[in-house]
Design a protein around this motif. Structure first.
Motif, PDB file in Angstrom:
ATOM      1  N   SER A 184       9.897  14.778 -22.314  1.00 18.47           N
ATOM      2  CA  SER A 184       9.300  13.453 -22.331  1.00 18.47           C
ATOM      3  C   SER A 184       8.672  13.134 -20.984  1.00 18.47           C
ATOM      4  N   LEU A 185       7.591  12.371 -21.034  1.00 13.78           N
ATOM      5  CA  LEU A 185       6.899  11.900 -19.833  1.00 13.78           C
ATOM      6  C   LEU A 185       6.634  10.412 -19.959  1.00 13.78           C
ATOM      7  N   GLY A 186       6.764   9.700 -18.857  1.00 14.47           N
ATOM      8  CA  GLY A 186       6.423   8.285 -18.821  1.00 14.47           C
ATOM      9  C   GLY A 186       5.723   7.974 -17.516  1.00 14.47           C
ATOM     10  N   TYR A 187       4.628   7.218 -17.582  1.00 15.79           N
ATOM     11  CA  TYR A 187       3.861   6.902 -16.377  1.00 15.79           C
ATOM     12  C   TYR A 187       3.841   5.398 -16.153  1.00 15.79           C
ATOM     13  N   PHE A 188       4.125   4.982 -14.918  1.00 14.18           N
ATOM     14  CA  PHE A 188       4.121   3.585 -14.527  1.00 14.18           C
ATOM     15  C   PHE A 188       2.946   3.362 -13.589  1.00 14.18           C
ATOM     16  N   SER A 189       1.853   2.789 -14.113  1.00 11.15           N
ATOM     17  CA  SER A 189       0.617   2.671 -13.343  1.00 11.15           C
ATOM     18  C   SER A 189       0.743   1.742 -12.145  1.00 11.15           C
ATOM     19  N   GLU A 190       1.605   0.727 -12.211  1.00 10.70           N
ATOM     20  CA  GLU A 190       1.752  -0.201 -11.086  1.00 10.70           C
ATOM     21  C   GLU A 190       2.283   0.506  -9.838  1.00 10.70           C
ATOM     22  N   THR A 191       3.245   1.385 -10.004  1.00 11.21           N
ATOM     23  CA  THR A 191       3.847   2.099  -8.868  1.00 11.21           C
ATOM     24  C   THR A 191       3.278   3.502  -8.700  1.00 11.21           C
ATOM     25  N   ARG A 192       2.461   3.930  -9.639  1.00 10.77           N
ATOM     26  CA  ARG A 192       1.872   5.274  -9.664  1.00 10.77           C
ATOM     27  C   ARG A 192       2.958   6.344  -9.619  1.00 10.77           C
ATOM     28  N   GLN A 193       3.980   6.148 -10.443  1.00  8.33           N
ATOM     29  CA  GLN A 193       5.072   7.111 -10.550  1.00  8.33           C
ATOM     30  C   GLN A 193       5.130   7.672 -11.963  1.00  8.33           C
ATOM     31  N   LEU A 194       5.377   8.966 -12.019  1.00  9.27           N
ATOM     32  CA  LEU A 194       5.538   9.665 -13.281  1.00  9.27           C
ATOM     33  C   LEU A 194       6.987  10.085 -13.410  1.00  9.27           C
ATOM     34  N   LEU A 195       7.576   9.828 -14.552  1.00 10.71           N
ATOM     35  CA  LEU A 195       8.934  10.295 -14.825  1.00 10.71           C
ATOM     36  C   LEU A 195       8.867  11.407 -15.854  1.00 10.71           C
ATOM     37  N   SER A 196       9.600  12.472 -15.596  1.00 10.97           N
ATOM     38  CA  SER A 196       9.694  13.575 -16.554  1.00 10.97           C
ATOM     39  C   SER A 196      11.164  13.769 -16.904  1.00 10.97           C
ATOM     40  N   ALA A 197      11.431  13.980 -18.173  1.00 13.33           N
ATOM     41  CA  ALA A 197      12.794  14.209 -18.639  1.00 13.33           C
ATOM     42  C   ALA A 197      12.911  15.639 -19.141  1.00 13.33           C
ATOM     43  N   GLY A 198      13.948  16.325 -18.658  1.00 16.27           N
ATOM     44  CA  GLY A 198      14.188  17.699 -19.071  1.00 16.27           C
ATOM     45  C   GLY A 198      15.164  17.771 -20.226  1.00 16.27           C
ATOM     46  N   GLU A 199      15.128  18.871 -20.939  1.00 19.69           N
ATOM     47  CA  GLU A 199      16.016  19.090 -22.071  1.00 19.69           C
ATOM     48  C   GLU A 199      17.487  19.100 -21.645  1.00 19.69           C
ATOM     49  N   ASP A 200      17.742  19.448 -20.371  1.00 14.30           N
ATOM     50  CA  ASP A 200      19.114  19.488 -19.856  1.00 14.30           C
ATOM     51  C   ASP A 200      19.610  18.116 -19.375  1.00 14.30           C
ATOM     52  N   GLY A 201      18.793  17.068 -19.551  1.00 15.93           N
ATOM     53  CA  GLY A 201      19.179  15.725 -19.135  1.00 15.93           C
ATOM     54  C   GLY A 201      18.699  15.354 -17.751  1.00 15.93           C
ATOM     55  N   SER A 202      18.019  16.265 -17.060  1.00 15.76           N
ATOM     56  CA  SER A 202      17.526  15.974 -15.716  1.00 15.76           C
ATOM     57  C   SER A 202      16.293  15.065 -15.789  1.00 15.76           C
ATOM     58  N   ILE A 203      16.123  14.270 -14.726  1.00 20.74           N
ATOM     59  CA  ILE A 203      14.985  13.363 -14.619  1.00 20.74           C
ATOM     60  C   ILE A 203      14.217  13.707 -13.348  1.00 20.74           C
ATOM     61  N   GLY A 204      12.922  13.829 -13.461  1.00 23.51           N
ATOM     62  CA  GLY A 204      12.068  14.035 -12.298  1.00 23.51           C
ATOM     63  C   GLY A 204      11.256  12.776 -12.054  1.00 23.51           C
ATOM     64  N   VAL A 205      11.151  12.360 -10.790  1.00 26.17           N
ATOM     65  CA  VAL A 205      10.327  11.211 -10.413  1.00 26.17           C
ATOM     66  C   VAL A 205       9.238  11.737  -9.480  1.00 26.17           C
ATOM     67  N   TRP A 206       8.001  11.549  -9.880  1.00 27.92           N
ATOM     68  CA  TRP A 206       6.866  12.106  -9.156  1.00 27.92           C
ATOM     69  C   TRP A 206       5.968  10.984  -8.663  1.00 27.92           C
ATOM     70  N   ASP A 207       5.613  11.024  -7.374  1.00 23.25           N
ATOM     71  CA  ASP A 207       4.696  10.056  -6.794  1.00 23.25           C
ATOM     72  C   ASP A 207       3.272  10.577  -6.994  1.00 23.25           C
ATOM     73  N   VAL A 208       2.546   9.977  -7.900  1.00 20.91           N
ATOM     74  CA  VAL A 208       1.211  10.452  -8.241  1.00 20.91           C
ATOM     75  C   VAL A 208       0.187  10.054  -7.174  1.00 20.91           C
ATOM     76  N   ALA A 209       0.523   9.092  -6.323  1.00 23.55           N
ATOM     77  CA  ALA A 209      -0.397   8.632  -5.276  1.00 23.55           C
ATOM     78  C   ALA A 209      -0.562   9.645  -4.148  1.00 23.55           C
ATOM     79  N   VAL A 210       0.321  10.616  -4.045  1.00 20.78           N
ATOM     80  CA  VAL A 210       0.267  11.619  -2.987  1.00 20.78           C
ATOM     81  C   VAL A 210      -0.930  12.544  -3.214  1.00 20.78           C
ATOM     82  N   ASP A 211      -1.652  12.853  -2.137  1.00 20.43           N
ATOM     83  CA  ASP A 211      -2.759  13.814  -2.238  1.00 20.43           C
ATOM     84  C   ASP A 211      -2.196  15.208  -2.477  1.00 20.43           C
ATOM     85  N   ARG A 212      -2.776  15.910  -3.438  1.00 21.08           N
ATOM     86  CA  ARG A 212      -2.324  17.256  -3.781  1.00 21.08           C
ATOM     87  C   ARG A 212      -3.502  18.207  -3.793  1.00 21.08           C
ATOM     88  N   LYS A 213      -3.186  19.480  -3.577  1.00 16.92           N
ATOM     89  CA  LYS A 213      -4.195  20.517  -3.712  1.00 16.92           C
ATOM     90  C   LYS A 213      -4.269  20.915  -5.174  1.00 16.92           C
TER      91      LYS A 213
END
Length: 153
Positions: A89-118
């Motif tokens: 599962s993925l969820g995006y919060f445009s106000e904070t520009r954060q993406l949440l990802s949920a893993g099958e093992d129950g883990s949660i990832g929080v990603w800052d989309v505002a960061v410059d990436r290559k």
């Protein structure tokens, strides 16, 4: 398979079992295939769309999230790695520009989309790293010839 829509631009995004995203244009008389986005090695299981910034987020069985910058029309794609299980599962919060990802093992990832990436580079079959021009560790002949020890995997 997963489906997302951009109602403003009349696009449909379809993520399939091979890891490909098909971009379709919605027209009154039907659908037109526009392009294909390739970035996953396995089936896409999660997808979400940011209407404001026109970013598509996909995740799946290969344990990575790909950010597709559809709005720039440059074909930019950015990989987010670190999840240790299938992304369900993925969820995006445009106000904070954060993406949440949920893993099958129950883990949660929080990603800052505002960061410059290559941008993610496209995988090429090679015995030499395209970034540092050093032979990979399995390329014994290349290491001997270049007199460099390959450490990259």
């Amino acid at each position: 398979m997963k489906v997302e829509f951009d109602m403003e631009a009349k696009f449909a995004f379809i993520g399939d079992y091979s890891g490909v995203v098909h971009v379709l244009t919605l027209k009154p008389d039907g659908l037109t295939h526009m392009t294909t986005l390739r970035g996953h090695q396995n089936s896409i299981r999660a997808m979400t769309w940011d209407q404001g910034r026109r970013l598509l987020f996909t995740g799946g069985y290969d344990e990575i999230v790909v950010i597709w910058d559809i709005g720039s029309k440059q074909g930019d794609a950015f990989e987010l790695t670190g999840q240790k299980s299938i992304i369900v599962s993925l969820g995006y919060f445009s106000e904070t520009r954060q993406l949440l990802s949920a893993g099958e093992d129950g883990s949660i990832g929080v990603w800052d989309v505002a960061v410059d990436r290559k941008e993610s580079v496209e995988w090429q079959d090679s015995n030499i790293c395209s970034k540092c021009q050093t032979p990979f560790f399995w390329n014994i002949k290349g290491m001997w010839h270049m007199k460099k020890i390959g450490r990259r995997q």
